[in-house]
Design a protein around this motif. Structure first.
Motif, PDB file in Angstrom:
ATOM      1  N   ALA A  82      39.452  68.509  25.115  1.00  0.00           N
ATOM      2  CA  ALA A  82      40.747  69.387  24.946  1.00  0.00           C
ATOM      3  C   ALA A  82      40.501  70.384  26.391  1.00  0.00           C
ATOM      4  O   ALA A  82      41.806  70.800  27.125  1.00  0.00           O
ATOM      5  N   SER A  83      39.718  70.834  26.553  1.00  0.00           N
ATOM      6  CA  SER A  83      38.648  71.214  28.217  1.00  0.00           C
ATOM      7  C   SER A  83      38.884  71.441  29.065  1.00  0.00           C
ATOM      8  O   SER A  83      39.830  70.954  29.905  1.00  0.00           O
TER       9      SER A  83
ATOM     10  N   GLU B  39      43.085  70.603  30.605  1.00  0.00           N
ATOM     11  CA  GLU B  39      43.319  71.545  31.014  1.00  0.00           C
ATOM     12  C   GLU B  39      43.072  71.725  32.774  1.00  0.00           C
ATOM     13  O   GLU B  39      43.896  72.145  33.346  1.00  0.00           O
TER      14      GLU B  39
ATOM     15  N   GLY C 148      45.150  69.532  25.178  1.00  0.00           N
ATOM     16  CA  GLY C 148      45.413  71.139  25.232  1.00  0.00           C
ATOM     17  C   GLY C 148      44.738  71.665  24.646  1.00  0.00           C
ATOM     18  O   GLY C 148      44.715  71.135  23.210  1.00  0.00           O
ATOM     19  N   ILE C 149      43.972  72.738  24.770  1.00  0.00           N
ATOM     20  CA  ILE C 149      43.976  73.988  23.914  1.00  0.00           C
ATOM     21  C   ILE C 149      44.380  73.976  22.627  1.00  0.00           C
ATOM     22  O   ILE C 149      43.918  74.301  22.195  1.00  0.00           O
ATOM     23  N   LYS C 150      45.898  74.525  23.576  1.00  0.00           N
ATOM     24  CA  LYS C 150      46.781  75.099  22.835  1.00  0.00           C
ATOM     25  C   LYS C 150      47.577  74.707  21.350  1.00  0.00           C
ATOM     26  O   LYS C 150      47.199  75.415  19.978  1.00  0.00           O
ATOM     27  N   ALA C 151      47.518  72.910  22.193  1.00  0.00           N
ATOM     28  CA  ALA C 151      47.731  71.786  20.755  1.00  0.00           C
ATOM     29  C   ALA C 151      46.941  72.018  20.468  1.00  0.00           C
ATOM     30  O   ALA C 151      47.254  71.229  17.967  1.00  0.00           O
ATOM     31  N   GLN C 152      45.750  72.513  20.136  1.00  0.00           N
ATOM     32  CA  GLN C 152      44.266  71.881  18.475  1.00  0.00           C
ATOM     33  C   GLN C 152      44.061  73.405  17.909  1.00  0.00           C
ATOM     34  O   GLN C 152      43.456  73.055  16.730  1.00  0.00           O
ATOM     35  N   SER C 153      45.358  73.761  18.082  1.00  0.00           N
ATOM     36  CA  SER C 153      45.070  75.012  17.237  1.00  0.00           C
ATOM     37  C   SER C 153      45.675  73.812  15.492  1.00  0.00           C
ATOM     38  O   SER C 153      45.019  74.441  14.269  1.00  0.00           O
TER      39      SER C 153
ATOM     40  N   ASN D  24      44.845  70.978  14.864  1.00  0.00           N
ATOM     41  CA  ASN D  24      44.055  69.667  14.873  1.00  0.00           C
ATOM     42  C   ASN D  24      43.483  69.472  13.143  1.00  0.00           C
ATOM     43  O   ASN D  24      42.266  70.179  13.337  1.00  0.00           O
TER      44      ASN D  24
ATOM     45  N   GLY E 187      37.642  77.025  22.293  1.00  0.00           N
ATOM     46  CA  GLY E 187      38.593  77.383  22.916  1.00  0.00           C
ATOM     47  C   GLY E 187      37.614  76.722  24.509  1.00  0.00           C
ATOM     48  O   GLY E 187      37.500  75.991  24.207  1.00  0.00           O
TER      49      GLY E 187
END
Length: 570
Positions: free
Chosen positions: A279-280, A283, A432-437, A439, A446
């Protein structure tokens, strides 16, 4: 229908007895464990066991794994994925590294061509002083080459030094020639007056401006490519978080604990795990795309006054104009020098070197024909055409690893983290980071601080490539070599099971891997074209509908799949 049910129940009972009662069930697991050099065979149990001590590969069934095996599997899973990442990036890294080396070589060849070209013009137009001018000409182009390759030289100073050294030669041979050369002491005095009497008018300033403008573009291109290599090296060696390592273990090796050594994860399951783990890294995508576009923009501006090749191969024109200016103002310059240094002091006539004109004239036309007119422009164009194919590398890396290497084909049975199934039914998240909330497979805390650092460097170099200045961030050299905090902190904690030599809550530090400017890291000539694969999230209602249509009979057959799979493997 009753006949089908009978056969189904019989096969299910048979498989159940095989799966949990056959002591040879762990033989295949042992073979793979040894073949992949995951750990010593002594770690494997002789017979299937309950596995109550397992932390990740837990199952209601008997297992061929022990806690020590689970730890070894986790290390292997992390190693496998990092190797895949490095293999995937090797083509891109090799492309940039090869071209950094090629640009270095091209610059050096260009320096020699421009130097020879300038000497040829001096031989043709000012034969008497041409031999003595060889040293200053060589020093000029050596300094320009050092400037292009990263040295912090002042272009105004190096050009002025050249014309300072040239003035005594022009004075001695063109302005106030005599039967013999002026003495070394008088020549030094003439040289020291150069900046006061300005014999070459605005010639030195004009040449310095042209070299600086075109040279900065060439220098920036090289430094940006070095940063590109640093980005790849950083992501190649990025440490994966604890949650990611456990998810990779569950996806890749937990099936082995149930004897399913040939199984592959479902596509949706793989995407969730890899998009969570990377995810990072995803970005970087926006800034890497901008990096490629910004390099293209810089290359497009490198023409006319910013065309380094054209400027350097045209130094002779500026030089001839400047010397012509000094000849035109000869009487005035002679008077000024006489006033500052006195009358010319000359060597005895017999001390004049008889070899002064022994240097053969270099044919100008032959030299010009040997110059590769647009070599830099052609090399930049070919490089950028290849680099453009990799502009989506970071945005599509997780998907590419699943599609090319890790996941099962859509039409085949696959591992969903618990069992062998026909399809993965959980939601598939984006990149991306936001989409992993949301997962379901990997918890992402973060952004990784090391990724944030490399993104800041990309932002800065993109601004410079676009012609924008950011004084508060310092020079590109500082950005490239990582001024300030040279150690990167990683969000992933490190356990003893990973062989990191630390456990608990301590953060692990690692210095960012970098490449020397003069020795680009070439890692083979693999060519990979990375295409982003979009895997749409599964429609839950559609999945449930398919499941209902299967009925109880279909459910029994799905339950039997792991054992059928094992039978086929044997």
């Amino acid at each position: 229908m009753g006949h089908l049910w009978a056969h189904g129940v019989f096969l299910l009972a048979f498989c159940s007895g095989f799966c949990f009662g056959n002591p040879n069930r762990c033989d295949e697991v042992r073979k793979v464990f040894q073949l992949r050099q995951i750990g010593p065979n002594q770690l494997l149990p002789l017979n299937p066991r309950t596995g109550s001590d397992l932390q990740v590969c837990m199952s209601k069934n008997l297992t061929c794994c022990t806690k020590k095996m689970e730890e070894k599997y986790q290390v292997a899973a992390r190693r496998d994925v990092q190797n895949l990442i490095q293999t995937s990036s090797s083509g891109l890294k090799s492309l940039i590294s090869r071209n950094v080396a090629a640009f270095h070589d091209t610059f050096e060849v260009l320096m020699r061509q421009a130097e020879n070209h300038t000497n040829a013009v001096l031989q043709e137009s000012y034969r008497d002083m041409a031999d003595q001018a060889v040293g200053p000409v060589r020093e000029l182009f050596t300094d320009i080459g050092l400037f292009l390759l990263g040295s912090e030289l002042n272009v105004d100073d190096l050009v002025q030094r050249f014309f300072d050294a040239l003035f005594p030669l022009v004075y001695n041979h063109l302005i106030n020639p005599g039967l013999s050369d002026i003495t070394a002491g008088y020549a030094e005095c003439v040289r020291s007056t150069s900046r006061d009497v300005r014999p070459f008018g605005g010639g030195p300033s004009l040449l310095a401006e042209q070299i600086s403008r075109s040279g900065v573009s060439g220098k920036l291109l090289l430094q940006a490519l070095h940063l590109g290599i640093e980005v790849i090296n950083t992501t190649d060696h990025l440490q994966l978080s604890r949650e990611c390592r456990r998810a990779l273990l569950k996806m890749h090796y937990c099936p082995h604990c149930q004897g399913l050594t040939q199984s592959k994860p479902c596509m949706g399951y793989c995407l969730n795990v890899m998009r969570g783990c990377l995810a990072s890294m995803a970005e970087i995508d926006t800034h890497w795309r901008e990096f490629v576009l910004s390099l293209e923009g810089l290359s497009a501006r490198m023409h006319g006054p910013q065309d380094l090749e054209q400027v350097l191969l045209g130094v002779h024109t500026q030089l001839r104009d400047a010397v012509g200016q000094a000849q035109k103002n000869g009487p005035r310059l002679s008077a000024q020098v006489h006033k500052l240094c006195g009358p010319p002091s000359r060597r005895p006539a017999q001390a004049v070197s008889i070899q002064r004109s022994s240097r053969a004239s270099i044919p100008l036309k032959a030299l010009v024909s040997g110059v590769s007119g647009d070599s830099l422009a052609i090399r930049r164009r070919d490089f950028l055409n290849s680099l453009r194919l990799h502009r989506t590398f970071y945005g599509g890396l997780a998907d590419q690893l699943c599609v090319s290497d890790l996941a099962s084909g859509d039409a085949l049975s696959c591992w969903n983290g618990t069992n062998i199934v026909k399809s993965y039914t959980l939601r598939v998240v984006g990149n991306g980071i936001k989409a992993q909330s949301v997962n379901p497979e990997v918890k992402v805390k973060g952004a990784d601080p090391v990724i944030n650092q490399i993104i800041d460097k990309l932002k800065h170099v993109n601004q410079l490539l676009q012609g924008k200045s950011i004084p508060k961030l310092g020079s590109l050299d500082q950005i490239e070599t990582g001024s300030g905090d040279t150690e990167g902190r990683y969000s992933g904690d490190c356990d003893d099971e990973d062989g990191c030599g630390a456990s608990g809550g301590g953060d692990v530090k690692r210095e960012v891997y970098r490449v020397s400017k003069m020795s680009p890291d070439v890692t083979g000539d693999h060519k990979h074209h990375h295409h982003r694969h979009h895997y749409p999230p599964a429609d839950e209602s559609e999945v449930k509908g398919r499941s209902r249509s299967l009925g109880l009979a279909g459910a029994i057959w799905i339950l039997m799949l792991p054992c059928v799979h094992m039978l086929l493997a044997l």
